[in-house]
Design a protein around this motif. Structure first.
Motif, PDB file in Angstrom:
ATOM      1  N   VAL A   1      -1.553 -12.730   9.442  1.00 31.43           N
ATOM      2  CA  VAL A   1      -2.322 -11.306   9.959  1.00 31.43           C
ATOM      3  C   VAL A   1      -2.177 -10.310   8.862  1.00 31.43           C
ATOM      4  O   VAL A   1      -1.069 -10.157   8.266  1.00 31.43           O
ATOM      5  CB  VAL A   1      -1.550 -11.254  11.193  1.00 31.43           C
ATOM      6  N   LYS A   2      -3.226  -9.800   8.787  1.00 33.47           N
ATOM      7  CA  LYS A   2      -3.312  -8.375   7.762  1.00 33.47           C
ATOM      8  C   LYS A   2      -3.748  -7.454   8.807  1.00 33.47           C
ATOM      9  O   LYS A   2      -4.830  -7.499   9.375  1.00 33.47           O
ATOM     10  CB  LYS A   2      -4.041  -8.456   6.750  1.00 33.47           C
ATOM     11  N   VAL A   3      -2.788  -6.393   8.980  1.00 31.71           N
ATOM     12  CA  VAL A   3      -3.439  -5.059   9.704  1.00 31.71           C
ATOM     13  C   VAL A   3      -3.273  -4.026   9.015  1.00 31.71           C
ATOM     14  O   VAL A   3      -2.329  -3.544   8.457  1.00 31.71           O
ATOM     15  CB  VAL A   3      -2.659  -5.038  10.989  1.00 31.71           C
ATOM     16  N   ASN A   4      -4.601  -3.235   8.818  1.00 28.30           N
ATOM     17  CA  ASN A   4      -4.439  -1.918   7.735  1.00 28.30           C
ATOM     18  C   ASN A   4      -4.302  -0.748   8.861  1.00 28.30           C
ATOM     19  O   ASN A   4      -4.245  -0.808  10.118  1.00 28.30           O
ATOM     20  CB  ASN A   4      -5.568  -1.749   7.027  1.00 28.30           C
TER      21      ASN A   4
ATOM     22  N   GLY B   1       0.909  -1.206   0.036  1.00 28.07           N
ATOM     23  CA  GLY B   1      -0.018   0.059  -0.021  1.00 28.07           C
ATOM     24  C   GLY B   1       0.636   1.409   0.001  1.00 28.07           C
ATOM     25  O   GLY B   1       1.786   1.219  -0.227  1.00 28.07           O
ATOM     26  N   THR B   2      -0.034   2.289   0.325  1.00 29.82           N
ATOM     27  CA  THR B   2       0.758   3.576   0.214  1.00 29.82           C
ATOM     28  C   THR B   2       0.792   4.181   1.646  1.00 29.82           C
ATOM     29  O   THR B   2       0.222   3.490   2.548  1.00 29.82           O
ATOM     30  CB  THR B   2       0.076   4.678  -0.653  1.00 29.82           C
ATOM     31  N   ASP B   3       1.476   5.219   1.775  1.00 25.22           N
ATOM     32  CA  ASP B   3       1.896   5.898   3.064  1.00 25.22           C
ATOM     33  C   ASP B   3       0.206   6.212   4.108  1.00 25.22           C
ATOM     34  O   ASP B   3       0.146   6.048   5.166  1.00 25.22           O
ATOM     35  CB  ASP B   3       2.293   7.236   2.850  1.00 25.22           C
ATOM     36  N   SER B   4      -0.821   6.518   3.025  1.00 24.91           N
ATOM     37  CA  SER B   4      -1.958   6.827   3.583  1.00 24.91           C
ATOM     38  C   SER B   4      -2.917   5.524   3.884  1.00 24.91           C
ATOM     39  O   SER B   4      -3.744   5.500   4.627  1.00 24.91           O
ATOM     40  CB  SER B   4      -2.695   7.699   2.981  1.00 24.91           C
TER      41      SER B   4
ATOM     42  N   ARG C   1      -5.987   1.713   9.530  1.00 24.47           N
ATOM     43  CA  ARG C   1      -7.113   2.191  10.626  1.00 24.47           C
ATOM     44  C   ARG C   1      -6.920   1.277  11.866  1.00 24.47           C
ATOM     45  O   ARG C   1      -7.161   1.723  12.696  1.00 24.47           O
ATOM     46  CB  ARG C   1      -8.301   2.114   9.982  1.00 24.47           C
ATOM     47  N   GLN C   2      -6.666  -0.168  11.510  1.00 20.71           N
ATOM     48  CA  GLN C   2      -6.686  -0.824  12.573  1.00 20.71           C
ATOM     49  C   GLN C   2      -5.362  -0.319  13.452  1.00 20.71           C
ATOM     50  O   GLN C   2      -5.700  -0.484  14.820  1.00 20.71           O
ATOM     51  CB  GLN C   2      -6.426  -2.210  12.259  1.00 20.71           C
ATOM     52  N   LEU C   3      -4.437   0.087  13.025  1.00 20.50           N
ATOM     53  CA  LEU C   3      -3.241   0.226  13.821  1.00 20.50           C
ATOM     54  C   LEU C   3      -3.503   1.494  14.453  1.00 20.50           C
ATOM     55  O   LEU C   3      -3.210   1.703  15.707  1.00 20.50           O
ATOM     56  CB  LEU C   3      -1.836   0.539  13.030  1.00 20.50           C
ATOM     57  N   MET C   4      -4.232   2.646  14.005  1.00 21.45           N
ATOM     58  CA  MET C   4      -4.501   3.716  14.693  1.00 21.45           C
ATOM     59  C   MET C   4      -5.530   3.453  15.636  1.00 21.45           C
ATOM     60  O   MET C   4      -5.430   4.286  16.745  1.00 21.45           O
ATOM     61  CB  MET C   4      -5.168   4.816  13.621  1.00 21.45           C
ATOM     62  N   ALA C   5      -6.343   2.509  15.588  1.00 24.74           N
ATOM     63  CA  ALA C   5      -7.281   2.130  16.872  1.00 24.74           C
ATOM     64  C   ALA C   5      -6.391   1.706  18.242  1.00 24.74           C
ATOM     65  O   ALA C   5      -7.211   1.820  19.210  1.00 24.74           O
ATOM     66  CB  ALA C   5      -8.243   1.141  16.276  1.00 24.74           C
TER      67      ALA C   5
ATOM     68  N   VAL D   1      -1.455   1.951   4.503  1.00 29.39           N
ATOM     69  CA  VAL D   1      -0.498   0.997   4.558  1.00 29.39           C
ATOM     70  C   VAL D   1      -1.057  -0.410   5.075  1.00 29.39           C
ATOM     71  O   VAL D   1      -2.076  -0.448   6.137  1.00 29.39           O
ATOM     72  CB  VAL D   1       0.561   1.414   5.630  1.00 29.39           C
ATOM     73  N   VAL D   2      -0.737  -1.632   4.748  1.00 31.62           N
ATOM     74  CA  VAL D   2      -1.318  -2.911   5.294  1.00 31.62           C
ATOM     75  C   VAL D   2       0.060  -3.544   5.582  1.00 31.62           C
ATOM     76  O   VAL D   2       0.959  -3.894   4.967  1.00 31.62           O
ATOM     77  CB  VAL D   2      -2.140  -3.529   4.371  1.00 31.62           C
ATOM     78  N   LEU D   3       0.016  -4.080   7.124  1.00 32.45           N
ATOM     79  CA  LEU D   3       1.094  -4.921   7.444  1.00 32.45           C
ATOM     80  C   LEU D   3       0.721  -6.438   7.337  1.00 32.45           C
ATOM     81  O   LEU D   3      -0.359  -6.768   7.652  1.00 32.45           O
ATOM     82  CB  LEU D   3       1.264  -4.596   8.931  1.00 32.45           C
TER      83      LEU D   3
END
Length: 183
Positions: A162-165, A143-146, A167-171, A148-150
């Protein structure tokens, strides 16, 4: 110079020397060539024209990656077996030298070097790929900076576990249940 001082060799213009984990080879760059010095026989192979070379940190199979033009050639120093990766943009060995992640323009694959088994890691552009210190798991982002998917992948799995986007990281708190064990 050999350990007992009986042999030595000089190569003018040699740079960036690295020893294989078993100390049987010294690999170095000399101009546009990658040179392989066999320390047992003192035989010097300076026939390979390559832009750069990469060795795994602790590879028992003694694989050497050579960047040649728009791709890579992986060479096993013990068996002379070669694997060709034309159009590969970059490669990353796991620390123990049993697997290599190969990044192409539009996808990334993981190769098991002994068997040749390959696994598609991503059909997207991969960034920030990192193996753990044991070489059994890896993480990478897409993905891009805005957006990102881990991705987390354990060797032997059929797909990322595991896939973390972003938005999930920000939560917050999402990754607490996972032990990534990265160095």
């Amino acid at each position: 110079v050999s350990t007992d001082g009986s042999k030595s060799t000089t190569v003018k213009g040699a740079g960036f020397p690295k020893f294989t984990n078993d100390s049987k080879y010294c690999i170095f760059q000399s101009g546009s060539k990658v040179c392989i010095l066999s320390l047992g026989s003192w035989k010097l192979d300076s026939s390979t024209v390559a832009d750069q070379f990469v060795l795994p940190d602790d590879g028992s199979e003694q694989w050497l990656a050579l960047k040649i033009g728009n791709g890579f050639i992986l060479k096993n120093l013990k068996t002379a077996k070669q694997l060709n990766f034309p159009k590969a943009a970059s490669i990353s060995f796991n620390p123990v030298g049993t697997h290599v992640a190969t990044k192409f323009a539009d996808h990334t694959k993981l190769f098991e070097l002994t068997s040749g088994k390959e696994t598609m890691l991503s059909k997207e552009n991969v960034n920030h790929l990192k193996f753990d210190s044991d070489g059994r798991q890896l993480a990478y982002t897409t993905g891009t900076d805005s957006a990102v998917v881990l991705h987390y992948y354990r060797i032997g799995s059929t797909e990322p576990i595991v896939k973390v986007n972003s938005r999930q990281l920000m939560a917050g708190g999402y990754l607490d249940a996972y032990d990534f064990n990265f160095n």
